[in-house]
Design a protein around this motif. Structure first.
Motif, PDB file in Angstrom:
ATOM      1  N   CYS A  14      46.687  14.982  49.358  1.00 44.61           N
ATOM      2  CA  CYS A  14      46.177  16.076  48.535  1.00 44.61           C
ATOM      3  C   CYS A  14      47.126  17.275  48.642  1.00 44.61           C
ATOM      4  N   LEU A  15      46.783  18.347  47.960  1.00 43.68           N
ATOM      5  CA  LEU A  15      47.639  19.533  47.981  1.00 43.68           C
ATOM      6  C   LEU A  15      47.809  20.097  49.381  1.00 43.68           C
ATOM      7  N   ARG A  16      46.735  20.073  50.165  1.00 42.18           N
ATOM      8  CA  ARG A  16      46.828  20.639  51.512  1.00 42.18           C
ATOM      9  C   ARG A  16      47.725  19.790  52.413  1.00 42.18           C
ATOM     10  N   CYS A  17      47.856  18.515  52.114  1.00 35.77           N
ATOM     11  CA  CYS A  17      48.745  17.648  52.895  1.00 35.77           C
ATOM     12  C   CYS A  17      50.187  18.128  52.808  1.00 35.77           C
ATOM     13  N   ILE A  18      50.569  18.639  51.624  1.00 37.27           N
ATOM     14  CA  ILE A  18      51.977  18.993  51.440  1.00 37.27           C
ATOM     15  C   ILE A  18      52.231  20.493  51.552  1.00 37.27           C
ATOM     16  N   MET A  19      51.174  21.309  51.404  1.00 38.64           N
ATOM     17  CA  MET A  19      51.367  22.759  51.413  1.00 38.64           C
ATOM     18  C   MET A  19      50.686  23.453  52.579  1.00 38.64           C
ATOM     19  N   GLY A  20      49.858  22.730  53.328  1.00 43.87           N
ATOM     20  CA  GLY A  20      49.143  23.362  54.419  1.00 43.87           C
ATOM     21  C   GLY A  20      47.987  24.213  53.933  1.00 43.87           C
ATOM     22  N   ASP A  21      47.491  25.070  54.807  1.00 41.48           N
ATOM     23  CA  ASP A  21      46.324  25.889  54.478  1.00 41.48           C
ATOM     24  C   ASP A  21      46.662  27.332  54.143  1.00 41.48           C
ATOM     25  N   ASN A  22      47.799  27.788  54.593  1.00 40.80           N
ATOM     26  CA  ASN A  22      48.128  29.206  54.425  1.00 40.80           C
ATOM     27  C   ASN A  22      49.305  29.380  53.466  1.00 40.80           C
ATOM     28  N   VAL A  23      48.980  29.418  52.195  1.00 43.84           N
ATOM     29  CA  VAL A  23      49.994  29.592  51.156  1.00 43.84           C
ATOM     30  C   VAL A  23      49.760  30.924  50.463  1.00 43.84           C
ATOM     31  N   THR A  24      50.783  31.744  50.414  1.00 39.55           N
ATOM     32  CA  THR A  24      50.662  33.044  49.758  1.00 39.55           C
ATOM     33  C   THR A  24      50.986  32.915  48.277  1.00 39.55           C
ATOM     34  N   GLU A  25      50.324  33.734  47.468  1.00 34.76           N
ATOM     35  CA  GLU A  25      50.570  33.714  46.033  1.00 34.76           C
ATOM     36  C   GLU A  25      51.988  34.212  45.743  1.00 34.76           C
ATOM     37  N   PRO A  26      52.746  33.484  44.923  1.00 34.78           N
ATOM     38  CA  PRO A  26      54.088  33.951  44.564  1.00 34.78           C
ATOM     39  C   PRO A  26      54.006  35.111  43.579  1.00 34.78           C
ATOM     40  N   GLU A  27      55.125  35.822  43.431  1.00 35.11           N
ATOM     41  CA  GLU A  27      55.168  36.876  42.435  1.00 35.11           C
ATOM     42  C   GLU A  27      55.045  36.274  41.031  1.00 35.11           C
TER      43      GLU A  27
END
Length: 241
Positions: free
Chosen positions: A168-181
């Motif tokens: 799933c998305l969390r598998c590849i991005m983890g839990d702490n992703v900040t919104e990009p500009e």
């Protein structure tokens, strides 16, 4: 299948992987499109042209002039009006046999259950990581397949998530992703990614073909380049539960 339906979808039915049985599956499908912006424009119109029987559209925004460079499901007559109204009108003008249900609201943990339960497949056409991760978690909670897509500038990506079966998305991005500009985006990139996302939905409906599961397809329009990256489930991810 009536003669009008047979004639309208004749080119679908001629495809060996579809035929009449597949077209019936398409007409019985219920897809929730989350976001009526750029990606939503492409996905909603593709699903309508395929003959998907019920399309849900959820979006809380009103139409602004700056949206029209890539959100081609809308037109000037709907400026300052809800995008869900514009999208529904476009679909109904195109094919009145399709049932369109709209939700002018912001999807959240409190209201998703009643909305999502009506649908078989979820299409991620949102434009923020917060909303995309919410859909990821809703998919895991409800067991509904999720087709994720994102697009920015000339680039985009697509992957399909079968809850608790595939990464799933969390598998590849983890839990702490900040919104990009906030960045720009061009309509051709939106159309390419939206069409691939729609194809994934069609394959899910038909049970045909190879899905973008445990992999993510990346597109670079400047280089006319597609890459497919293999991914695997994170043993520490919540999707393992």
């Amino acid at each position: 299948m009536t003669q009008n339906v047979f004639e309208r979808y004749n080119r679908n039915i001629l495809v060996p992987e579809i035929k009449e049985e597949g077209q019936r599956k398409i007409s019985n499908a219920r897809v929730l499109v989350c976001g009526a912006g750029g990606l939503g424009s492409a996905v909603i119109l593709n699903l309508a042209s395929l003959g998907v029987g019920q399309i849900g559209i959820i979006d809380n925004d009103i139409l602004e002039l700056s949206n029209l460079n890539r959100q081609f499901i809308h037109d000037l007559s709907f400026l300052k009006r809800p995008k869900v109204e514009s999208a529904k009108t476009r679909v109904q003008n195109y094919n009145r046999d399709i049932r369109v249900e709209t939700f002018k609201t912001r999807l959240n943990e409190r209201n998703y259950a009643e909305i999502v339960e009506r649908y078989n497949i979820i299409a991620d056409c949102f434009d923020s990581f917060e909303s995309k991760f919410l859909l990821n978690d809703i998919s895991l909670e409800t067991g509904k397949p999720l087709v994720h897509a994102g697009v920015s500038e000339f680039r985009g990506q697509v992957m399909t998530i079968l809850p608790c079966e595939t990464a799933c998305l969390r598998c590849i991005m983890g839990d702490n992703v900040t919104e990009p500009e906030v960045k720009g985006v061009v309509s051709p990139a939106v159309s390419v990614i939206g069409s691939i996302e729609s194809m994934e939905i069609l394959k899910l409906i038909l049970g045909e073909g190879e899905l973008l599961t445990n992999k993510i397809l990346s597109y670079n329009g400047l280089r006319t380049n597609f890459k497919t990256l293999n991914i695997s489930k994170n043993p520490n991810c919540k999707c393992q539960n």
